[in-house]
Design a protein around this motif. Structure first.
Motif: not given
Length: 151
Positions: A29-41
């Motif tokens: 999805y053109g993202s990273t795990m860290a970005m996903a963690f931010v999205l969920l936070t």
């Protein structure tokens, strides 16, 4: 000590495998795990003050700033002045960010559901108790204080 019996080695190796798995999925999805963690936070309705994100995620401000800049460039977040404190900024999810949050959340659910198929509730309870104890020992500075008191 045998690395297979070393608690810290098992924690580190397992977390690295989980992080690699999540990063491989996020890359689709053109993202990273860290970005996903931010999205969920980030609070999906009201946003989250930027100063609160770092502590919520256990992340250093410099690393978080870099991730937020990248997410803003991708159109996943926006920054708005905090109406209650003009010196701070509220990080809000854009429509694209909300969509990406759904993908992130579904991957977290999938991971948890599959693990729960292979691990009993009793084993999970033990796992959570052990990790909670380790975190408490570290937070209370019991690990190295206990060793230095023995000397």
């Amino acid at each position: 000590m045998d690395k297979d019996k070393s608690i810290d080695h098992q924690l580190r190796a397992t977390w690295q495998a989980v992080a690699k798995m999540y990063n491989e999925q996020a890359a689709n999805y053109g993202s990273t795990m860290a970005m996903a963690f931010v999205l969920l936070t980030i609070d999906k309705e009201n946003g989250t003050p930027s100063t609160a994100l770092g502590p919520l995620m256990g992340m250093e401000p410099t690393s978080l700033s870099r991730i937020l800049k990248s997410m803003e460039d991708k159109g996943a977040i926006s920054r708005e002045k905090n109406p209650e404190d003009g010196r701070s900024v509220i990080i809000k999810l854009t429509a694209y960010g909300l969509e990406m949050r759904k993908f992130s959340k579904s991957h977290v659910y999938q991971f948890n559901n599959v693990v729960r198929e292979y691990v009993t509730e009793k084993e999970l309870d033990s796992f959570f108790k052990v990790t909670s104890t380790i975190n408490k020992l570290i937070a209370d500075k019991e690990i190295y204080n206990a060793i230095s008191q023995d000397k």
